[in-house]
Design an enzyme around this catalytic site. Structure first.
Site, mmCIF file in Angstrom:
data_model
loop_
_atom_site.group_PDB
_atom_site.id
_atom_site.type_symbol
_atom_site.label_atom_id
_atom_site.label_comp_id
_atom_site.label_asym_id
_atom_site.label_seq_id
_atom_site.Cartn_x
_atom_site.Cartn_y
_atom_site.Cartn_z
ATOM 1 N N HIS A 69 -1.804 -6.064 -0.593
ATOM 2 C CA HIS A 69 -1.917 -7.362 0.091
ATOM 3 C C HIS A 69 -1.224 -7.283 1.452
ATOM 4 O O HIS A 69 -0.669 -6.246 1.814
ATOM 5 C CB HIS A 69 -1.351 -8.498 -0.762
ATOM 6 C CG HIS A 69 0.114 -8.394 -1.066
ATOM 7 N ND1 HIS A 69 0.630 -7.469 -1.956
ATOM 8 C CD2 HIS A 69 1.182 -9.097 -0.603
ATOM 9 C CE1 HIS A 69 1.945 -7.618 -2.028
ATOM 10 N NE2 HIS A 69 2.299 -8.593 -1.212
ATOM 11 N N HIS A 71 1.448 -8.769 2.919
ATOM 12 C CA HIS A 71 2.876 -8.915 3.204
ATOM 13 C C HIS A 71 3.428 -7.623 3.799
ATOM 14 O O HIS A 71 3.059 -6.524 3.375
ATOM 15 C CB HIS A 71 3.648 -9.287 1.945
ATOM 16 C CG HIS A 71 3.593 -10.748 1.631
ATOM 17 N ND1 HIS A 71 3.829 -11.254 0.365
ATOM 18 C CD2 HIS A 71 3.324 -11.835 2.420
ATOM 19 C CE1 HIS A 71 3.720 -12.566 0.389
ATOM 20 N NE2 HIS A 71 3.404 -12.941 1.627
ATOM 21 N N ASP A 73 6.174 -6.054 3.567
ATOM 22 C CA ASP A 73 6.859 -5.088 2.707
ATOM 23 C C ASP A 73 5.868 -4.254 1.900
ATOM 24 O O ASP A 73 6.259 -3.344 1.165
ATOM 25 C CB ASP A 73 7.880 -5.776 1.797
ATOM 26 C CG ASP A 73 7.260 -6.786 0.855
ATOM 27 O OD1 ASP A 73 6.255 -7.417 1.234
ATOM 28 O OD2 ASP A 73 7.785 -6.970 -0.263
ATOM 29 N N HIS A 74 4.567 -4.521 2.096
ATOM 30 C CA HIS A 74 3.525 -3.728 1.440
ATOM 31 C C HIS A 74 2.571 -3.058 2.433
ATOM 32 O O HIS A 74 1.861 -2.118 2.062
ATOM 33 C CB HIS A 74 2.730 -4.601 0.466
ATOM 34 C CG HIS A 74 3.529 -5.033 -0.720
ATOM 35 N ND1 HIS A 74 3.455 -4.405 -1.948
ATOM 36 C CD2 HIS A 74 4.454 -6.019 -0.852
ATOM 37 C CE1 HIS A 74 4.294 -4.995 -2.791
ATOM 38 N NE2 HIS A 74 4.901 -5.973 -2.152
ATOM 39 N N HIS A 158 -0.735 -14.454 -6.236
ATOM 40 C CA HIS A 158 0.333 -14.142 -5.280
ATOM 41 C C HIS A 158 0.051 -14.712 -3.888
ATOM 42 O O HIS A 158 0.674 -15.679 -3.501
ATOM 43 C CB HIS A 158 0.573 -12.642 -5.213
ATOM 44 C CG HIS A 158 1.753 -12.262 -4.386
ATOM 45 N ND1 HIS A 158 3.032 -12.665 -4.699
ATOM 46 C CD2 HIS A 158 1.858 -11.539 -3.243
ATOM 47 C CE1 HIS A 158 3.876 -12.205 -3.791
ATOM 48 N NE2 HIS A 158 3.193 -11.521 -2.896
ATOM 49 N N ASP A 179 2.104 -7.066 -5.869
ATOM 50 C CA ASP A 179 2.752 -8.310 -6.298
ATOM 51 C C ASP A 179 1.699 -9.199 -6.948
ATOM 52 O O ASP A 179 0.577 -9.308 -6.447
ATOM 53 C CB ASP A 179 3.371 -9.043 -5.107
ATOM 54 C CG ASP A 179 4.532 -8.270 -4.500
ATOM 55 O OD1 ASP A 179 5.039 -7.348 -5.164
ATOM 56 O OD2 ASP A 179 4.917 -8.579 -3.359
ATOM 57 N N GLU A 204 5.239 -4.429 -10.543
ATOM 58 C CA GLU A 204 6.406 -4.987 -9.859
ATOM 59 C C GLU A 204 7.342 -5.599 -10.902
ATOM 60 O O GLU A 204 6.923 -5.968 -12.006
ATOM 61 C CB GLU A 204 5.978 -6.050 -8.853
ATOM 62 C CG GLU A 204 5.395 -7.317 -9.468
ATOM 63 C CD GLU A 204 5.924 -8.583 -8.791
ATOM 64 O OE1 GLU A 204 7.143 -8.650 -8.561
ATOM 65 O OE2 GLU A 204 5.122 -9.493 -8.536
ATOM 66 N N HIS A 414 9.624 -2.133 -7.377
ATOM 67 C CA HIS A 414 9.781 -3.410 -6.671
ATOM 68 C C HIS A 414 10.706 -4.346 -7.442
ATOM 69 O O HIS A 414 10.367 -5.494 -7.740
ATOM 70 C CB HIS A 414 8.402 -4.060 -6.478
ATOM 71 C CG HIS A 414 8.357 -5.097 -5.384
ATOM 72 N ND1 HIS A 414 8.872 -6.361 -5.532
ATOM 73 C CD2 HIS A 414 7.840 -5.067 -4.135
ATOM 74 C CE1 HIS A 414 8.668 -7.061 -4.428
ATOM 75 N NE2 HIS A 414 8.049 -6.294 -3.561
#
Length: 594
Positions: A69, A71, A73-74, A158, A179, A204, A414
């Protein structure tokens, strides 16, 4: 023979942030996610790609890269990996992720380079070049990446466009969750996966020790806190990310303001409302059923009570509510507003989601009231509240996903190491399957039994099911495909002549002076008890004195003045024949004399 699946987290191993997991199976290397750590401002923000290759050589090592996705952090390291490390192979994500990720990447680039003066960072052009390489995938679609790799996408909840990905290579498979949220909310549905029985589930574990209370109670508590502050003349800051919790909480506040006929201004950071509305229009199929059914008549993201925020409003007198990005108070407008409002005890900041270690939000939630910023230290007097509206699965949701997909192994990423340990105990108690929690850079090897696929007739299939764990048949190759034949089918179709393989054992009783009939009577009594206890069946004594159980025959004859016990059986009754011969070998004459 076993074939291991090797898993190495380059990020998110016993940590939240910088998600990047490398999986090797059946000779293929798959990278899941390519994120950045929001708590670092140096080289630690990116995964350690030197673990797998030097700059320019990534395509030779990685066979497929999947982004779960948008975000950061991904996906925050994606341009760095594709452009600096030269990855030009298959790059897979959903269409919403492909549309939104470059905008977030460019926003972060502007903050990092233009505002903070970073020099060793990706450029706008590199972001564009990176996104050109993307191949999109739809929910429930399966795509063939190459002749060996299959990828299927599942709905993850999410955020808009988030996916869980099942990757199959040969007979091995990995389900990577990214996530996900097992609870539906006001604008997205819940994660869903069928019973796909992956060899490994990589999940996660952000909230591995949390069981959330009622969502309605949390919403009521949130609205009560907001209302009490603005009624007292204070300001409320709600740090959020651009898409996801922002829309969730905006819908909640919008409905409350309408119901209560409130006039206190509510703001959203400039530009994000318009972009969000366009994305939800474009990708309406990714929202929940309520949004889809009402979208034609009423756009739930055209807010009556929420307007665009301008930087000049920060010092305006009187109460207000502001949704500002980013959600962890590590930079941007939310941090600027926080620094301006944090001195006044009438004001409140409500943190609605998880904050990575090292960010201002994380320090605030852990009790720090003296903060160091780029412009010196500040003292926090404002009220600080944490109400989890995070779109991550809690412990109950993670266990539910495991129950749904029925994996053979579980790998947790995660999350924090302590919380992972707690959840692993739950997994062992409920499912009795192995679970792992590798740290960054730590390789785990999961042994897998190789599987052979074969077709069979309906009659053979019924026989296999009734036989349980063991079935005797013949495996043949026809037109480059393996076919399992029963013995009867093999005789009929291949023209084979059936043969029976008989096995024999004999025990000489040289020290006994007993009639054969007496020996057989005592053998019958002793063996029947022992064999019956082992659940192998019951011996029957025939009129001629011999003992029979299926094809197992036991006789006693006189040979050269000695009594000799003979045991014979065919290979189908090997378990019984072997058990009888071992009993006679071990006990000998004692079996008969006792």
């Amino acid at each position: 023979m076993t074939s291991d699946i090797k898993i190495v987290p380059l990020g998110a191993g016993q940590d939240v942030g910088r998600s990047c997991v490398l999986v090797s199976m059946s000779g293929k290397n798959i990278m899941f996610d390519c994120g950045m750590h929001m708590g670092y401002q140096d080289e630690r923000r990116f995964p350690d790609f030197s673990y797998i290759c030097q700059p320019g050589g990534a395509t030779d090592v990685i066979d497929c890269l999947i982004i779960s996705h948008f975000h950061l952090d991904h996906c925050g390291s994606l341009p760095y990996f594709t452009e600096k490390f030269g990855y030009n192979g298959p790059l897979i994500m959903t269409a919403p992720t492909r549309a939104i990720a470059p905008i977030l990447l460019e926003d972060y680039r502007k903050i990092t380079v233009d505002r903070y003066g970073e020099t060793d960072f990706f450029t706008t052009q590199q972001i564009k070049q990176c996104i050109k390489k993307v191949r999109t995938i739809r929910v429930h679609e399966t795509i063939q990446v190459d002749k060996d790799i299959n990828v299927k996408c599942y709905y993850a909840g999410h955020v808009l466009g988030a996916g869980m990905f099942l990757v199959k290579v040969g007979n091995q498979s990995v389900l990577y969750t990214g996530d996900y949220n097992m609870t539906p909310d006001r604008h997205l549905g819940c994660a869903w996966v069928d019973r796909c029985n992956p060899t490994v589930l990589i999940s996660e574990s952000t909230y591995a020790t949390t069981i959330r209370d009622s969502k309605r109670c949390r919403e009521r508590d949130f609205l009560k806190k907001v209302y009490n502050v603005v009624e007292a003349g204070g300001k409320v800051l709600i740090p959020v990310f651009a898409l996801g919790r922002a829309q969730e909480l905006c819908i909640l506040v919008e409905e409350f303001w309408e119901r209560m006929n409130l006039k206190v201004p509510v703001y959203f950071c400039h530009g994000l409302t318009e972009k969000a509305t366009n994305y939800y229009k474009l990708f309406i199929t990714w929202t929940n059923e309520k949004i889809k059914s009402t979208f034609v008549n009423r756009n739930m993201f055209d807010f009556k009570h929420i307007s665009v925020f301008d930087r000049s409003y920060i010092n305006n007198p009187g109460p207000m509510v502001v949704f500002a990005t980013p959600g962890m108070l590590h930079s941007g407008m939310s941090l600027n507003i926080f620094k301006a409002w944090c001195h006044d005890a009438k004001n409140m900041v409500i943190m609605p989601g998880y904050c990575v270690a090292g960010t201002m939000g994380h320090k605030l939630l852990n009790g720090s009231r003296k903060m160091e910023t780029d412009k010196g230290s500040i003292t926090v007097n404002m009220q600080v509240e944490y109400l989890s509206f995070s779109a991550h699965a809690d412990a109950k949701g993670i266990l539910q996903l495991i129950k749904n997909c029925q994996p053979k192994n579980v790998v947790l990423v995660h999350g924090e190491e302590r919380k992972m340990t707690f959840l692993m105990e739950k997994i062992t108690d409920q499912f009795q399957i192995p679970s792992f929690k590798p740290a960054n850079g730590e390789q785990i090897n999961i042994p897998c039994q190789p599987q052979v696929s074969a077709t069979m007739s309906k009659e053979t299939f019924k026989a296999v099911r009734s036989a349980g764990n063991q079935f005797d048949g013949l495996l043949v190759r026809r037109n480059n495909q393996l076919v399992l034949l029963s013995k009867e089918e093999a005789v009929q179709q291949l023209g084979l002549k059936p043969h029976t393989l008989n096995l024999n054992y004999k025990l000489c009783l040289s020290g006994l002076n007993l009639e054969g009939s007496v020996i057989m009577e005592r053998l019958h009594s002793q063996l029947s008890s022992i064999i019956s206890d082992q659940k192998l069946g019951t011996f029957k004594r025939q009129h001629d004195g011999t003992l029979h159980l299926n094809s197992v025959h036991i006789t006693c004859r006189s040979e050269g003045g000695r009594s000799v016990v003979h045991v014979s059986w065919n290979v189908e009754d090997e378990p019984i024949g072997k058990a009888v011969s071992e009993i006679l070998e071990e006990c000998g004459e004692d079996l008969i004399t006792n």
